[in-house]
Design a protein around this motif. Structure first.
Motif, PDB file in Angstrom:
ATOM      1  N   LYS A   1       0.825  -1.213   0.000  1.00 16.57           N
ATOM      2  CA  LYS A   1       0.000   0.000   0.000  1.00 16.57           C
ATOM      3  C   LYS A   1       0.860   1.264   0.000  1.00 16.57           C
ATOM      4  O   LYS A   1       0.567   2.219  -0.725  1.00 16.57           O
ATOM      5  CB  LYS A   1      -0.933  -0.015   1.215  1.00 16.57           C
ATOM      6  N   GLY A   2       1.918   1.268   0.796  1.00 17.43           N
ATOM      7  CA  GLY A   2       2.780   2.442   0.845  1.00 17.43           C
ATOM      8  C   GLY A   2       3.469   2.701  -0.473  1.00 17.43           C
ATOM      9  O   GLY A   2       3.554   3.844  -0.932  1.00 17.43           O
ATOM     10  N   ARG A   3       3.981   1.632  -1.105  1.00 17.44           N
ATOM     11  CA  ARG A   3       4.652   1.805  -2.400  1.00 17.44           C
ATOM     12  C   ARG A   3       3.682   2.308  -3.456  1.00 17.44           C
ATOM     13  O   ARG A   3       4.028   3.174  -4.279  1.00 17.44           O
ATOM     14  CB  ARG A   3       5.279   0.477  -2.841  1.00 17.44           C
ATOM     15  N   SER A   4       2.475   1.775  -3.463  1.00 19.01           N
ATOM     16  CA  SER A   4       1.480   2.222  -4.451  1.00 19.01           C
ATOM     17  C   SER A   4       1.106   3.679  -4.233  1.00 19.01           C
ATOM     18  O   SER A   4       0.958   4.443  -5.196  1.00 19.01           O
ATOM     19  CB  SER A   4       0.234   1.338  -4.372  1.00 19.01           C
ATOM     20  N   ALA A   5       0.945   4.074  -2.962  1.00 21.04           N
ATOM     21  CA  ALA A   5       0.615   5.472  -2.671  1.00 21.04           C
ATOM     22  C   ALA A   5       1.729   6.403  -3.137  1.00 21.04           C
ATOM     23  O   ALA A   5       1.465   7.451  -3.746  1.00 21.04           O
ATOM     24  CB  ALA A   5       0.375   5.645  -1.168  1.00 21.04           C
ATOM     25  N   ILE A   6       2.977   6.029  -2.888  1.00 18.45           N
ATOM     26  CA  ILE A   6       4.110   6.867  -3.300  1.00 18.45           C
ATOM     27  C   ILE A   6       4.214   6.924  -4.821  1.00 18.45           C
ATOM     28  O   ILE A   6       4.485   7.989  -5.397  1.00 18.45           O
ATOM     29  CB  ILE A   6       5.408   6.337  -2.672  1.00 18.45           C
TER      30      ILE A   6
ATOM     31  N   ALA B   1     -16.456  -6.542 -17.051  1.00 17.48           N
ATOM     32  CA  ALA B   1     -16.130  -5.254 -17.676  1.00 17.48           C
ATOM     33  C   ALA B   1     -16.123  -4.143 -16.632  1.00 17.48           C
ATOM     34  O   ALA B   1     -15.235  -3.279 -16.630  1.00 17.48           O
ATOM     35  CB  ALA B   1     -17.126  -4.942 -18.790  1.00 17.48           C
ATOM     36  N   LEU B   2     -17.121  -4.150 -15.735  1.00 14.96           N
ATOM     37  CA  LEU B   2     -17.193  -3.124 -14.696  1.00 14.96           C
ATOM     38  C   LEU B   2     -15.995  -3.237 -13.753  1.00 14.96           C
ATOM     39  O   LEU B   2     -15.397  -2.229 -13.369  1.00 14.96           O
ATOM     40  CB  LEU B   2     -18.500  -3.262 -13.919  1.00 14.96           C
ATOM     41  N   GLY B   3     -15.634  -4.454 -13.402  1.00 14.04           N
ATOM     42  CA  GLY B   3     -14.458  -4.642 -12.559  1.00 14.04           C
ATOM     43  C   GLY B   3     -13.196  -4.136 -13.222  1.00 14.04           C
ATOM     44  O   GLY B   3     -12.329  -3.542 -12.568  1.00 14.04           O
ATOM     45  N   SER B   4     -13.071  -4.349 -14.540  1.00  9.36           N
ATOM     46  CA  SER B   4     -11.900  -3.874 -15.270  1.00  9.36           C
ATOM     47  C   SER B   4     -11.833  -2.358 -15.286  1.00  9.36           C
ATOM     48  O   SER B   4     -10.751  -1.767 -15.163  1.00  9.36           O
ATOM     49  CB  SER B   4     -11.920  -4.411 -16.706  1.00  9.36           C
ATOM     50  N   VAL B   5     -12.994  -1.703 -15.430  1.00  4.73           N
ATOM     51  CA  VAL B   5     -13.025  -0.236 -15.440  1.00  4.73           C
ATOM     52  C   VAL B   5     -12.617   0.319 -14.081  1.00  4.73           C
ATOM     53  O   VAL B   5     -11.811   1.259 -13.992  1.00  4.73           O
ATOM     54  CB  VAL B   5     -14.415   0.276 -15.847  1.00  4.73           C
ATOM     55  N   ILE B   6     -13.144  -0.246 -12.999  1.00  4.92           N
ATOM     56  CA  ILE B   6     -12.793   0.231 -11.662  1.00  4.92           C
ATOM     57  C   ILE B   6     -11.302   0.022 -11.405  1.00  4.92           C
ATOM     58  O   ILE B   6     -10.611   0.906 -10.872  1.00  4.92           O
ATOM     59  CB  ILE B   6     -13.630  -0.503 -10.591  1.00  4.92           C
ATOM     60  N   ASP B   7     -10.778  -1.122 -11.789  1.00  2.99           N
ATOM     61  CA  ASP B   7      -9.359  -1.385 -11.616  1.00  2.99           C
ATOM     62  C   ASP B   7      -8.521  -0.418 -12.454  1.00  2.99           C
ATOM     63  O   ASP B   7      -7.454   0.040 -12.016  1.00  2.99           O
ATOM     64  CB  ASP B   7      -9.056  -2.821 -12.017  1.00  2.99           C
ATOM     65  N   ASP B   8      -9.004  -0.076 -13.642  1.00  2.00           N
ATOM     66  CA  ASP B   8      -8.313   0.884 -14.506  1.00  2.00           C
ATOM     67  C   ASP B   8      -8.261   2.258 -13.844  1.00  2.00           C
ATOM     68  O   ASP B   8      -7.235   2.942 -13.861  1.00  2.00           O
ATOM     69  CB  ASP B   8      -9.023   0.958 -15.852  1.00  2.00           C
TER      70      ASP B   8
ATOM     71  N   LEU C   1      -8.285   2.896 -10.715  1.00  2.00           N
ATOM     72  CA  LEU C   1      -7.416   2.874  -9.545  1.00  2.00           C
ATOM     73  C   LEU C   1      -5.944   2.743  -9.924  1.00  2.00           C
ATOM     74  O   LEU C   1      -5.068   3.031  -9.109  1.00  2.00           O
ATOM     75  CB  LEU C   1      -7.806   1.703  -8.627  1.00  2.00           C
ATOM     76  N   SER C   2      -5.671   2.292 -11.145  1.00  2.00           N
ATOM     77  CA  SER C   2      -4.289   2.140 -11.605  1.00  2.00           C
ATOM     78  C   SER C   2      -3.818   3.445 -12.232  1.00  2.00           C
ATOM     79  O   SER C   2      -4.611   4.233 -12.743  1.00  2.00           O
ATOM     80  CB  SER C   2      -4.182   1.002 -12.630  1.00  2.00           C
ATOM     81  N   TYR C   3      -2.491   3.648 -12.205  1.00  2.00           N
ATOM     82  CA  TYR C   3      -1.943   4.902 -12.726  1.00  2.00           C
ATOM     83  C   TYR C   3      -1.092   4.644 -13.959  1.00  2.00           C
ATOM     84  O   TYR C   3      -0.368   3.658 -14.026  1.00  2.00           O
ATOM     85  CB  TYR C   3      -1.097   5.609 -11.664  1.00  2.00           C
ATOM     86  N   GLY C   4      -1.222   5.548 -14.942  1.00  2.00           N
ATOM     87  CA  GLY C   4      -0.312   5.546 -16.070  1.00  2.00           C
ATOM     88  C   GLY C   4      -0.851   4.987 -17.359  1.00  2.00           C
ATOM     89  O   GLY C   4      -0.214   5.099 -18.394  1.00  2.00           O
TER      90      GLY C   4
ATOM     91  N   GLU D   1      -7.965   7.674 -15.787  1.00  2.00           N
ATOM     92  CA  GLU D   1      -7.547   8.060 -14.446  1.00  2.00           C
ATOM     93  C   GLU D   1      -8.556   9.042 -13.864  1.00  2.00           C
ATOM     94  O   GLU D   1      -9.272   9.733 -14.596  1.00  2.00           O
ATOM     95  CB  GLU D   1      -6.167   8.712 -14.461  1.00  2.00           C
ATOM     96  N   VAL D   2      -8.635   9.061 -12.555  1.00  2.00           N
ATOM     97  CA  VAL D   2      -9.435  10.050 -11.834  1.00  2.00           C
ATOM     98  C   VAL D   2      -8.490  11.139 -11.356  1.00  2.00           C
ATOM     99  O   VAL D   2      -7.447  10.843 -10.772  1.00  2.00           O
ATOM    100  CB  VAL D   2     -10.173   9.410 -10.649  1.00  2.00           C
ATOM    101  N   ALA D   3      -8.827  12.396 -11.628  1.00  2.00           N
ATOM    102  CA  ALA D   3      -7.927  13.492 -11.275  1.00  2.00           C
ATOM    103  C   ALA D   3      -8.726  14.703 -10.820  1.00  2.00           C
ATOM    104  O   ALA D   3      -9.921  14.834 -11.104  1.00  2.00           O
ATOM    105  CB  ALA D   3      -7.043  13.855 -12.470  1.00  2.00           C
TER     106      ALA D   3
END
Length: 361
Positions: free
Chosen positions: A145-150, A271-278, A280-283, A287-289
């Motif tokens: 969790k810490g590495r992902s947050a950083i 599909a919905l799970g893939s969108v939510i995971d997308d 939450l992922s960066y790059g 993305e949510v900004a």
């Protein structure tokens, strides 16, 4: 040797350092020592007629004599049986062999000198770091969790130099140093450890411990040291959210519930799970900004903007895009949007091309 491991100040702070193999360091020192010896032997033997051997009636200096003179001279033993006699030999000893002798002695005691110099450098570095640490981000725990947050913070423009990790485990310390991060070694439930991390001057504090009771204590200590910092904490169980909030956290994320919801959504709709995971992922992908409102967007409806607006922050209050309060966007609003993770020709990022924001007017 200090350049073989992470640099340490002795004050519980570890900075990222250049790492070299022990064999590389040893080989380098041996080669330098052999080079000094060989060069000095060469100088003495070439100018052997300028030396006298008091123990040899013939006064002839052989290669062995040159090697012998070199070793006793560079080691400062100096028996005096072989000595420079001519002016040229004495000048070479004064201006060439004497500096080589000093270099050889420094090489022999180099490890001790390096350790002392390294400690001095690190103490100075720690003092300079403490003066510079202001409005930084403290991350407690360098696990998943810490590495992902950083990684998310760095991906959004925060410098590694403005992040301080707090962790007691040697493996996490090494990983954080390898990633170019400064680490304060210790348990975040202890107030003195948080003080060393500069929590009192931090702008944000992210707490990602492995146990909820440790999270509560860390939040309590952090809040007592800093009443204005924005504290985000992660808990394993939803029953502990209220307790962590009461301890002083501004936001609490329930890791087990979040993972469970994502698993459930993926089971109901892949599909919905893939969108939510997308999201939450960066790059990559979406993305949510959060971004500023631009001048041409003032007075428009959230649905009319090029970005997909999902919420509006007005006067530090979060409103959903369909809330009647934000039917028309006003100066000072901040937008929570869903957009492509990378700027594309068909979807340029608003606010990244020197446009005026509504706050600038």
């Amino acid at each position: 040797m200090p350049d073989e491991t992470e640099s340490a100040t002795g004050l519980g702070i570890k900075f990222p350092a250049v790492r070299h193999s022990p064999w590389w360091v040893l080989t380098r020192r041996i080669l330098v020592a052999v080079g000094i010896l060989a060069f000095t032997v060469f100088l003495v033997y070439v100018d052997r007629k300028g030396y006298v051997d008091n123990s040899d009636p013939t006064n002839e200096i052989s290669l062995v004599d040159a090697m012998y003179y070199t070793t006793v001279t560079l080691s400062t033993t100096g028996y005096g049986d072989i000595a420079p006699a001519s002016q040229g030999a004495r000048l070479v000893n004064a201006f060439v062999i004497t500096p080589l002798r000093i270099a050889f002695l420094v090489l022999l005691i180099g490890t001790t000198i390096e350790v002392l110099a390294s400690q001095g450098r690190e103490m100075f570095r720690a003092a300079r770091w403490r003066k510079r640490m202001d409005q930084h981000v403290v991350v407690v725990g360098y696990g998943t969790k810490g590495r992902s947050a950083i990684a998310t913070l760095i991906g959004n423009g925060l410098s590694r130099e403005d992040i301080v990790v707090v962790d007691p485990t040697s493996s996490a310390i090494q990983e954080a140093n390898n990633d170019g991060l400064t680490v304060v070694v210790g348990d975040a439930t202890r107030r003195d450890v948080l003080r060393r991390a500069g929590v009192a001057k931090a702008q944000q504090i992210i707490i990602t411990t492995d146990r909820d009771d440790s999270t509560v204590l860390s939040v309590l200590n952090a809040r007592q040291l800093n009443s204005s910092a924005y504290i985000v904490a992660a808990v394993r169980e939803g029953d502990n959210v209220a307790l962590v909030r009461q301890s002083g956290a501004d936001a609490v994320v329930t890791s087990s519930d979040a993972v469970g919801r994502l698993l459930g959504l993926s089971a109901v709709s892949p599909a919905l799970g893939s969108v939510i995971d997308d999201l939450l992922s960066y790059g990559d992908g979406l993305e949510v900004a959060e971004r500023e409102l631009l001048v041409p967007e003032v007075g428009k409806q959230p649905q009319q903007l090029p970005d997909q607006v999902i919420a509006v922050v007005r006067d530090q209050t979060l409103h959903r895009y369909y809330d009647p309060v934000v039917t028309q966007l006003a100066r000072g609003d901040k937008l929570i949007v869903v957009r492509p993770a990378k700027e594309l020709p068909w979807a340029p990022r608003p606010g990244t091309h020197n446009e005026d924001t509504a706050d600038d007017e």
